[in-house]
Design a protein around this motif. Structure first.
Motif, mmCIF file in Angstrom:
data_model
loop_
_atom_site.group_PDB
_atom_site.id
_atom_site.type_symbol
_atom_site.label_atom_id
_atom_site.label_comp_id
_atom_site.label_asym_id
_atom_site.label_seq_id
_atom_site.Cartn_x
_atom_site.Cartn_y
_atom_site.Cartn_z
ATOM 1 N N THR A 206 -52.895 10.916 30.885
ATOM 2 C CA THR A 206 -53.633 10.631 32.113
ATOM 3 C C THR A 206 -53.996 11.932 32.811
ATOM 4 O O THR A 206 -53.112 12.728 33.157
ATOM 5 C CB THR A 206 -52.802 9.748 33.061
ATOM 6 O OG1 THR A 206 -52.367 8.583 32.344
ATOM 7 C CG2 THR A 206 -53.622 9.342 34.263
ATOM 8 N N VAL A 207 -55.279 12.124 33.044
ATOM 9 C CA VAL A 207 -55.744 13.400 33.595
ATOM 10 C C VAL A 207 -55.184 13.646 34.977
ATOM 11 O O VAL A 207 -54.688 14.743 35.283
ATOM 12 C CB VAL A 207 -57.290 13.438 33.622
ATOM 13 C CG1 VAL A 207 -57.775 14.718 34.304
ATOM 14 C CG2 VAL A 207 -57.848 13.341 32.209
ATOM 15 N N TRP A 208 -55.265 12.636 35.859
ATOM 16 C CA TRP A 208 -54.815 12.861 37.235
ATOM 17 C C TRP A 208 -53.308 13.124 37.304
ATOM 18 O O TRP A 208 -52.832 13.924 38.118
ATOM 19 C CB TRP A 208 -55.170 11.665 38.121
ATOM 20 C CG TRP A 208 -54.404 10.392 37.839
ATOM 21 C CD1 TRP A 208 -54.780 9.360 37.049
ATOM 22 C CD2 TRP A 208 -53.109 10.058 38.358
ATOM 23 N NE1 TRP A 208 -53.827 8.387 37.021
ATOM 24 C CE2 TRP A 208 -52.775 8.783 37.829
ATOM 25 C CE3 TRP A 208 -52.217 10.685 39.217
ATOM 26 C CZ2 TRP A 208 -51.583 8.139 38.129
ATOM 27 C CZ3 TRP A 208 -51.022 10.045 39.517
ATOM 28 C CH2 TRP A 208 -50.713 8.782 38.983
ATOM 29 N N LEU A 209 -52.538 12.490 36.421
ATOM 30 C CA LEU A 209 -51.095 12.726 36.387
ATOM 31 C C LEU A 209 -50.778 14.139 35.899
ATOM 32 O O LEU A 209 -49.908 14.829 36.440
ATOM 33 C CB LEU A 209 -50.416 11.688 35.500
ATOM 34 C CG LEU A 209 -48.891 11.802 35.386
ATOM 35 C CD1 LEU A 209 -48.245 11.681 36.760
ATOM 36 C CD2 LEU A 209 -48.355 10.739 34.428
ATOM 37 N N ALA A 210 -51.525 14.581 34.881
ATOM 38 C CA ALA A 210 -51.335 15.934 34.375
ATOM 39 C C ALA A 210 -51.655 16.969 35.445
ATOM 40 O O ALA A 210 -50.920 17.944 35.633
ATOM 41 C CB ALA A 210 -52.218 16.151 33.148
ATOM 42 N N ALA A 211 -52.750 16.730 36.182
ATOM 43 C CA ALA A 211 -53.132 17.653 37.256
ATOM 44 C C ALA A 211 -52.088 17.666 38.362
ATOM 45 O O ALA A 211 -51.764 18.729 38.925
ATOM 46 C CB ALA A 211 -54.498 17.256 37.809
ATOM 47 N N LEU A 212 -51.537 16.491 38.691
ATOM 48 C CA LEU A 212 -50.534 16.396 39.751
ATOM 49 C C LEU A 212 -49.259 17.137 39.366
ATOM 50 O O LEU A 212 -48.686 17.880 40.186
ATOM 51 C CB LEU A 212 -50.225 14.925 40.040
ATOM 52 C CG LEU A 212 -49.182 14.655 41.138
ATOM 53 C CD1 LEU A 212 -49.675 15.206 42.465
ATOM 54 C CD2 LEU A 212 -48.894 13.171 41.242
ATOM 55 N N ILE A 213 -48.822 16.972 38.119
ATOM 56 C CA ILE A 213 -47.619 17.675 37.662
ATOM 57 C C ILE A 213 -47.823 19.187 37.718
ATOM 58 O O ILE A 213 -46.956 19.937 38.180
ATOM 59 C CB ILE A 213 -47.260 17.225 36.228
ATOM 60 C CG1 ILE A 213 -46.860 15.750 36.217
ATOM 61 C CG2 ILE A 213 -46.134 18.086 35.669
ATOM 62 C CD1 ILE A 213 -46.638 15.196 34.827
#
Length: 256
Positions: free
Chosen positions: A221-228
């Motif tokens: 998931t792109v948004w999850l990767a960015a958030l991490i």
């Protein structure tokens, strides 16, 4: 005969031997490394004399003698090596400031450091007499302290009230002549978990590359990767400092 198993056993034995040799070399290198003491100095201006025709004058004095400026300087010395040292003589000196009052302590102990016998004898003044010009010059420019025991990781803190001879910030230096020991000056930095920020930040950045690789492999998931990645970026110095502290602990454990 199963040649694959036979070969694997030999390969495993060879790999174990190579790893054992490497670990031995690394351990010997750590244990035989020359002793290193590092120190940094922080200066804070606490007073300055000035004349103003409108608002009046400000005078800074020491022993009723006016001085142009007054600094509070703190020197912190740390034993970075894996060895403990006895009877370490620490010389403090400066050529652009006058050392006045002082406090010398061995941190995390109740011990207040004393001058060496030689230095005390050079400054000894007989009752009813005044200090000579040579003694005053020595007192204002130098101190020699005896540290009875300087254990690994031990810190010494030296605090001086001093007056700079010029308009520039003063400089104070340390010198240690002890067998197997070298002393190195380092720039004072803010610390994270007891680790200088630049070191913690560099290690945190290196760990960040590893984290990026894990995100690419396991997070779809792109948004999850960015958030991490964003959250890690805010706190990257903390895991970096933690890894460095773990390395220090391992190094000291090997040295026990």
């Amino acid at each position: 005969m199963d040649f694959t198993l036979f070969e694997n056993r030999y390969l495993l034995a060879l790999a174990s031997a190579v790893i054992g040799v490497l670990l031995t070399l690394v351990t010997e290198r750590i244990l035989n490394k020359r002793g290193l003491f590092t120190y940094f100095v922080r200066h804070s201006r606490v007073g300055i004399s000035a004349d103003d025709a409108v608002f009046g004058s400000v005078r800074v004095t020491w022993n009723n003698n006016p001085v142009a400026n007054l600094y509070s300087s703190t020197v912190e010395l740390r034993n970075e090596s894996l060895k403990d040292y006895d009877d370490v003589v620490v010389k403090v000196f400066s050529n652009d400031t006058m050392l006045l009052t002082e406090r010398a302590e061995l941190l995390d102990t109740t011990r207040i450091l004393e001058w060496t016998e030689e230095f005390s004898s050079r400054l000894a003044v007989a009752p009813g007499t005044l200090a000579s010009e040579e003694q005053l010059k020595l007192y204002f420019e130098q101190r020699d302290y005896l540290v009875p025991t300087m254990n690994r990781g031990q810190k010494v803190r030296l605090s001086f009230l001093n007056t700079a001879k010029t308009e520039k910030q003063p400089t104070i230096w340390l010198d240690i002549l002890h067998k197997g020991v070298k002393v190195k000056f380092r720039v004072a930095h803010n610390e994270v978990l007891g680790v200088p920020q630049p070191h913690a930040g560099l290690m945190g950045a290196m760990l960040g590359f590893l984290l990026v690789g894990l995100i690419v492999v396991f997070v779809n998931t792109v948004w999850l990767a960015a958030l991490i990645a964003l959250i890690y970026g805010f706190f990257a110095q903390v895991p970096g400092a933690f890894v460095i502290k773990c390395w220090r602990w391992l190094r000291e454990w090997l040295g026990d």
